[in-house]
Design an enzyme around this catalytic site. Structure first.
Site, PDB file in Angstrom:
ATOM      1  N   PHE A 222      15.546 -45.145 -15.810  1.00  0.00           N
ATOM      2  CA  PHE A 222      15.646 -44.454 -14.522  1.00  0.00           C
ATOM      3  C   PHE A 222      14.644 -44.960 -13.490  1.00  0.00           C
ATOM      4  O   PHE A 222      14.301 -44.246 -12.555  1.00  0.00           O
ATOM      5  CB  PHE A 222      15.522 -42.928 -14.699  1.00  0.00           C
ATOM      6  CG  PHE A 222      16.504 -42.370 -15.695  1.00  0.00           C
ATOM      7  CD1 PHE A 222      17.867 -42.375 -15.408  1.00  0.00           C
ATOM      8  CD2 PHE A 222      16.088 -41.892 -16.932  1.00  0.00           C
ATOM      9  CE1 PHE A 222      18.792 -41.889 -16.335  1.00  0.00           C
ATOM     10  CE2 PHE A 222      17.005 -41.412 -17.860  1.00  0.00           C
ATOM     11  CZ  PHE A 222      18.355 -41.408 -17.566  1.00  0.00           C
ATOM     12  N   GLU A 226      10.577 -49.851 -14.856  1.00  0.00           N
ATOM     13  CA  GLU A 226      10.688 -51.094 -14.083  1.00  0.00           C
ATOM     14  C   GLU A 226       9.322 -51.771 -14.023  1.00  0.00           C
ATOM     15  O   GLU A 226       9.197 -52.961 -14.246  1.00  0.00           O
ATOM     16  CB  GLU A 226      11.216 -50.812 -12.664  1.00  0.00           C
ATOM     17  CG  GLU A 226      11.329 -52.104 -11.842  1.00  0.00           C
ATOM     18  CD  GLU A 226      11.983 -51.930 -10.474  1.00  0.00           C
ATOM     19  OE1 GLU A 226      12.668 -50.921 -10.242  1.00  0.00           O
ATOM     20  OE2 GLU A 226      11.800 -52.822  -9.626  1.00  0.00           O
ATOM     21  N   ARG A 304      12.491 -49.215   1.263  1.00  0.00           N
ATOM     22  CA  ARG A 304      13.859 -48.718   1.053  1.00  0.00           C
ATOM     23  C   ARG A 304      14.053 -47.360   1.729  1.00  0.00           C
ATOM     24  O   ARG A 304      15.153 -47.015   2.157  1.00  0.00           O
ATOM     25  CB  ARG A 304      14.225 -48.665  -0.435  1.00  0.00           C
ATOM     26  CG  ARG A 304      15.725 -48.525  -0.663  1.00  0.00           C
ATOM     27  CD  ARG A 304      16.111 -48.601  -2.131  1.00  0.00           C
ATOM     28  NE  ARG A 304      16.463 -49.935  -2.580  1.00  0.00           N
ATOM     29  CZ  ARG A 304      17.660 -50.513  -2.399  1.00  0.00           C
ATOM     30  NH1 ARG A 304      18.637 -49.862  -1.800  1.00  0.00           N
ATOM     31  NH2 ARG A 304      17.882 -51.726  -2.843  1.00  0.00           N
ATOM     32  N   ARG A 336      15.390 -43.844  -9.684  1.00  0.00           N
ATOM     33  CA  ARG A 336      16.785 -43.851  -9.210  1.00  0.00           C
ATOM     34  C   ARG A 336      16.918 -43.514  -7.716  1.00  0.00           C
ATOM     35  O   ARG A 336      16.694 -42.366  -7.320  1.00  0.00           O
ATOM     36  CB  ARG A 336      17.585 -42.863 -10.046  1.00  0.00           C
ATOM     37  CG  ARG A 336      19.047 -43.215 -10.205  1.00  0.00           C
ATOM     38  CD  ARG A 336      19.675 -42.302 -11.222  1.00  0.00           C
ATOM     39  NE  ARG A 336      20.982 -42.799 -11.658  1.00  0.00           N
ATOM     40  CZ  ARG A 336      21.652 -42.300 -12.678  1.00  0.00           C
ATOM     41  NH1 ARG A 336      21.163 -41.299 -13.367  1.00  0.00           N
ATOM     42  NH2 ARG A 336      22.825 -42.800 -13.021  1.00  0.00           N
ATOM     43  N   GLU A 707      22.689 -45.946  -8.804  1.00  0.00           N
ATOM     44  CA  GLU A 707      21.834 -45.037  -8.036  1.00  0.00           C
ATOM     45  C   GLU A 707      22.549 -44.199  -6.965  1.00  0.00           C
ATOM     46  O   GLU A 707      22.198 -43.033  -6.772  1.00  0.00           O
ATOM     47  CB  GLU A 707      20.721 -45.843  -7.341  1.00  0.00           C
ATOM     48  CG  GLU A 707      19.761 -46.500  -8.300  1.00  0.00           C
ATOM     49  CD  GLU A 707      18.902 -47.532  -7.579  1.00  0.00           C
ATOM     50  OE1 GLU A 707      19.410 -48.620  -7.259  1.00  0.00           O
ATOM     51  OE2 GLU A 707      17.733 -47.234  -7.324  1.00  0.00           O
TER      52      GLU A 707
HETATM   53  N1  MTE Z   1      21.896 -44.561 -16.434  1.00  0.00           N
HETATM   54  C1  MTE Z   1      21.375 -44.257 -17.642  1.00  0.00           C
HETATM   55  N2  MTE Z   1      22.171 -43.697 -18.573  1.00  0.00           N
HETATM   56  N3  MTE Z   1      20.062 -44.489 -17.925  1.00  0.00           N
HETATM   57  C2  MTE Z   1      19.209 -45.039 -16.986  1.00  0.00           C
HETATM   58  O1  MTE Z   1      18.033 -45.247 -17.269  1.00  0.00           O
HETATM   59  N4  MTE Z   1      18.968 -45.889 -14.692  1.00  0.00           N
HETATM   60  C3  MTE Z   1      19.491 -45.836 -13.324  1.00  0.00           C
HETATM   61  C4  MTE Z   1      20.988 -46.192 -13.303  1.00  0.00           C
HETATM   62  N5  MTE Z   1      21.683 -45.442 -14.305  1.00  0.00           N
HETATM   63  C5  MTE Z   1      19.741 -45.360 -15.694  1.00  0.00           C
HETATM   64  C6  MTE Z   1      21.123 -45.119 -15.483  1.00  0.00           C
HETATM   65  C7  MTE Z   1      18.806 -46.720 -12.399  1.00  0.00           C
HETATM   66  S1  MTE Z   1      17.349 -46.214 -11.729  1.00  0.00           S
HETATM   67  C8  MTE Z   1      19.328 -47.926 -12.025  1.00  0.00           C
HETATM   68  S2  MTE Z   1      18.555 -48.903 -10.882  1.00  0.00           S
HETATM   69  C9  MTE Z   1      20.572 -48.445 -12.598  1.00  0.00           C
HETATM   70  O2  MTE Z   1      21.111 -47.572 -13.576  1.00  0.00           O
HETATM   71  C10 MTE Z   1      20.276 -49.805 -13.222  1.00  0.00           C
HETATM   72  O3  MTE Z   1      21.340 -50.327 -13.895  1.00  0.00           O
HETATM   73  P1  MTE Z   1      22.520 -51.139 -13.169  1.00  0.00           P
HETATM   74  O4  MTE Z   1      21.868 -52.083 -12.220  1.00  0.00           O
HETATM   75  O5  MTE Z   1      23.220 -51.765 -14.279  1.00  0.00           O
HETATM   76  O6  MTE Z   1      23.331 -50.112 -12.437  1.00  0.00           O
HETATM   77  N1  HPA Z   2      15.307 -51.591  -5.756  1.00  0.00           N
HETATM   78  C1  HPA Z   2      14.897 -51.345  -7.003  1.00  0.00           C
HETATM   79  N2  HPA Z   2      13.895 -51.943  -7.559  1.00  0.00           N
HETATM   80  C2  HPA Z   2      13.244 -52.859  -6.844  1.00  0.00           C
HETATM   81  C3  HPA Z   2      13.614 -53.163  -5.545  1.00  0.00           C
HETATM   82  C4  HPA Z   2      14.708 -52.494  -4.973  1.00  0.00           C
HETATM   83  O1  HPA Z   2      15.099 -52.709  -3.808  1.00  0.00           O
HETATM   84  N3  HPA Z   2      12.761 -54.083  -5.097  1.00  0.00           N
HETATM   85  C5  HPA Z   2      11.904 -54.322  -6.103  1.00  0.00           C
HETATM   86  N4  HPA Z   2      12.188 -53.591  -7.160  1.00  0.00           N
HETATM   87 MO1  MOS Z   3      16.307 -48.180 -10.528  1.00  0.00          MO
HETATM   88  S1  MOS Z   3      14.995 -46.945  -9.546  1.00  0.00           S
HETATM   89  O1  MOS Z   3      16.200 -49.422  -9.265  1.00  0.00           O
HETATM   90  O2  MOS Z   3      15.324 -48.746 -11.779  1.00  0.00           O
END
Ligand code: MTE
Ligand code: HPA
Ligand code: MOS
Length: 752
Positions: A222, A226, A304, A336, A707
């Site tokens: 979530f 990161e 952002r 997120r 997100e």
């Molecule tokens: N969904 C689940 N089940 N678990 C997670 O940790 N992280 C969220 C989202 N959905 C998350 C989730 C966040 S913060 C992001 S940025 C995106 O998943 C990242 O994955 P994606 O780029 O494949 O969408």
């Molecule tokens: N989104 C999510 N994570 C990030 C970003 C962004 O724009 N830039 C650096 N880390």
């Molecule tokens: Mo999602 S907050 O960009 O890991």
């Protein structure tokens, strides 16, 4: 296709970091952290702790062979405190012991003397004292000062949105062990394996090639993993470097909650100006971000916020600024939405204020200002393929807004101690890392000689289903059964220089690289087919149902046979491809550019029923029209919308982070920090896909989904406010999230 992890998850067979069999002699790590939020370290006495049987070593900054520095964007964060501490939970030392229980005993025996300094916990205090993490950022479109003079109505107000605990089911952790020749392998629960590799190299005084980072999957991230999965990995690796023995650390929930940063609380001010037709002519906002004690990702998150300050609306005159304020809390981090939700709450609050003062429903103002093709965002990007009005129309029609309203009015008339409220929440979320150089990815594909396939990408599976999407891409590209494709772990030796799994862009970036690798392999295989079947070059060859198709007809040549044929002809059956998002750019010196590949849109309608005796509430329904583009996996994508929605509702209603004035986290357990459970889920969540073409910049036209839907949760706040107003028209408008039942109750009986 069903999420390929679901079976393993429900059967308890999926492997997480803590399921890995460790090597014999693996040691256990535990962090000794600051008990004081701000002060000078006068003395630390480890002697009693070190005497304990089973304590192998207590590592401090003195044991670091490289740099004592883990700051990614700004080098302002030591791995271990040296002379000063800046928040409760800041790591001071790493206890390495035979067992966790011994390490915990030792931790209690460490004596630290700290000369206390003033503690700042709120962004406002830090702002007043001029304490910042980084310089302010400002986005401007046209001239707000002049525009406000021409407005018929101008309103101002203040807002607060609190932080949010990630509460990933799997806490932070890492397992590191020595390889030959001084190299180290780390298995980490991180969204950013390359970040871990790079930071380890820096702290240990090694090069990146000495460090191998592997990620199996995460039990949720979530955003919390990161950047903040890194220190634990570095500590474990440091243990390996110093002791030449395997070291594992898994944070206990209490430690995790105390030591890690959360979503940034924001204190903000707005000024909104409208004309008689309810057009928003000018908007200003000043965001104070509570960044915590070090930068972490705060500057990117602040940025952002500005990118999303006007949400799904076109406003011709805009001035928005953000200050990243330095406080004595753990460094707050990605969560997120990455600052977007905090920005979007403020414009919605401004609209709610205008709606209240002008005595028109907020949705009339929202509707009058929705974004359209050709509109300019305050950061210079021209809006294209906009779905604001489409999603609004589809939502209000499909879910029959006038009828909903009528039902609510009747209910509110007939009930004295229960009231309903409704709010509409349009969303518009930019897809791409806002930092352009991060928008690229690589993928490695091996076709084995029996026709089965192994793939590696930079994507980290954390429950969002990205592995299943990667698998679908390969199965589709080669026309083979998904069970012939294996997703390998995410490993820096197979796919290097990865951006973190974040910004909802993982499937787009890694998926496009993967598709490219598959296309290159297909080109080579097509040549083999042409030769073998003696086809002329114009004949179309394709791959479907585990077979080769020629001019749209299934041939006798199977996939497996073709691959063997190619192998015997000494054709390269492996490919490593790279994808970089085209078209995007951003010039920070001008604060203008085209940072996003595309935007995701949608509209939700939230209705809530308040119990006006108790202040409790239940959400009757959240009805959503969401822009999936052309979803490549509706099951997974619906799950993402549902999960994000509930997480967003949690942020704005029940999740209340609380620090005391000394910077001590009070909401440090699950009994004092309430997250949504199954009972908090709205009685009805209906998600209708927007009818749309999709966007070429998205993988297979299937838009990013991780997100954006979190921001539908913002509707929950305003629905509650509207229900309170139906009971008590004298209650003051409040923009102070979360709207806990306690605050609701006070509002219900407040007399102005
Ligand atoms: N969904 C689940 N089940 N678990 C997670 O940790 N992280 C969220 C989202 N959905 C998350 C989730 C966040 S913060 C992001 S940025 C995106 O998943 C990242 O994955 P994606 O780029 O494949 O969408
Ligand atoms: N989104 C999510 N994570 C990030 C970003 C962004 O724009 N830039 C650096 N880390
Ligand atoms: Mo999602 S907050 O960009 O890991």
């Amino acid at each position: 296709m069903k999420n390929k992890d679901s079976r393993g998850h429900v059967r308890g067979e999926s492997l997480f970091l803590d399921d890995i069999n460790v090597r014999q002699g693996t040691l256990c790590g535990l962090v000794f952290d600051s008990p004081i939020a701000h002060g000078k370290i006068k003395n630390i006495d480890y002697s009693e702790a070190e005497k304990l049987d089973g304590i192998v070593k207590i590592l401090t900054h003195n044991d670091i062979p490289g740099e004592n520095q883990i700051g990614g964007i700004i080098p302002d964060e030591p791995l271990f405190a040296e002379d000063e501490v800046h928040y409760i939970g800041q790591p001071i030392a790493f206890i390495v012991a035979d067992t966790l229980s011994i390490a915990k005993k030792a931790r209690k025996l460490i004596k630290v003397e700290i000369e206390e300094l003033p503690v700042i916990t709120t962004a406002k205090e830090a702002f007043e004292k001029g304490l910042f993490i980084s310089p302010l950022r400002k986005f401007e479109l046209a001239d707000t000062t002049k525009a406000f003079e021409d407005c018929n109505y101008v309103f101002e107000g203040e807002t607060f949105t609190n932080g949010q605990e990630h509460l990933y089911l799997e806490t932070q952790g890492s397992y590191a062990f020595p390889l030959e020749n001084g190299n180290i392998k780390i298995i980490s629960s991180t969204q950013g394996p390359t970040q871990v590799q790079k930071t380890c190299a820096r702290v240990l005084g090694l090069s990146m090639h000495n460090i191998e980072v592997e990620v199996i999957r995460l039990g949720g991230g979530f955003g919390g993993k990161e950047d903040q999965a890194t220190p634990w990995a570095v500590m474990a690796a440091l243990g390996v470097k110093v002791l030449n023995r395997p070291v594992k650390i898994i944070l206990e929930r209490h430690d995790d909650m105390r030591m890690t940063g959360k979503r940034h609380p924001y204190s903000s001010r707005f000024k909104i100006g409208l004309n008689k037709q309810l057009k928003i002519i000018a908007f200003e906002a000043e965001f104070l971000q509570n960044s915590g004690a070090a930068a972490d990702l705060s500057p990117a998150i602040a940025e952002r916020t500005l990118f999303h300050a006007t949400n799904s609306y076109f406003i011709p005159n805009v001035k928005v600024t953000v200050h990243s304020c330095k406080t004595n809390l753990p460094p707050n981090t990605a969560f997120r939405g990455f600052g977007g939700p905090q920005g979007m709450f403020v414009i919605e609050a401004a609209i709610a204020k205008a709606s209240d003062k002008l005595n028109v429903p907020a949705y009339k103002i929202q509707e009058a200002n929705l974004l359209a093709d050709g509109d300019e965002f305050p950061f210079g990007q021209i809006a294209e393929h906009v779905e604001s009005q489409n999603s609004w129309k589809q939502a209000t029609t499909h879910f029959n807004l006038p009828e909903e309203e009528r039902k609510i009015a009747v209910f509110n008339q007939e009930n004295t101690h229960a009231k309903k409220g409704l709010a509409i929440m349009p969303i518009c979320f930019g897809i791409s890392f806002t930092n352009t150089p991060m928008n690229h990815a690589r993928a490695l594909v091996h076709i084995y000689q029996d026709g089965s396939v192994g793939i590696s990408t930079g994507a980290v599976e954390m429950g969002q289903g990205v592995n299943t999407k990667m698998l679908q891409i390969v199965a589709m590209a080669f026309g083979i059964d998904p069970d012939k494709v294996k997703i390998e772990t995410t490993n820096t030796t197979r796919v290097a220089n990865t951006s973190p799994t974040a910004a909802s862009s993982t499937a787009d970036l890694n998926g496009k690289a993967l598709l490219k690798a598959c296309e290159l392999l297909k080109d080579r295989l097509e040549n083999v087919v042409q030769q073998k079947l003696k086809l002329n070059p114009e004949t179309s060859v394709s791959f479907k149902e585990n077979s080769v198709w020629v001019d749209g007809k299934k041939s006798s040549l199977g996939w497996k046979q073709l691959v063997m044929e190619a192998f015997l002809k000494r054709i390269n059956l492996s490919e490593h491809a790279h994808y970089a998002t085209p078209q995007i750019h951003f010039d920070k010196s001008k604060e203008k550019g085209h940072p996003f590949a595309y935007h995701v849109y949608g509209t939700s309608i939230t209705t809530v029923t308040l119990d006006c005796i108790r202040g409790t509430y239940e959400f009757d329904a959240v009805e959503i029209v969401h822009d999936f583009g052309q979803s490549m996996n509706p099951g997974i994508d619906l799950g993402q919308v549902e999960g994000a929605l509930v997480q967003g509702i949690g942020w704005l209603t029940m999740e209340e982070i609380s620090y005391d004035k000394n910077g001590r986290l009070l909401s440090n357990t699950l009994s004092t920090y309430k997250v949504p459970d199954i009972y908090a889920v709205p009685d009805k969540v209906e998600i209708v896909p927007l009818e749309t073409e999709g966007n070429e910049m998205a993988i297979l036209k299937s838009k990013a989904v991780g997100e954006p839907p979190l921001m539908y949760g913002i509707g929950a706040y305003f629905a509650i406010q509207n229900a309170i107003r139906a009971f008590n028209p004298n209650s003051r408008l409040k923009f102070d999230a979360p709207f806990t039942p306690e605050k609701v109750l006070l509002s219900l009986y407040e007399q102005n």
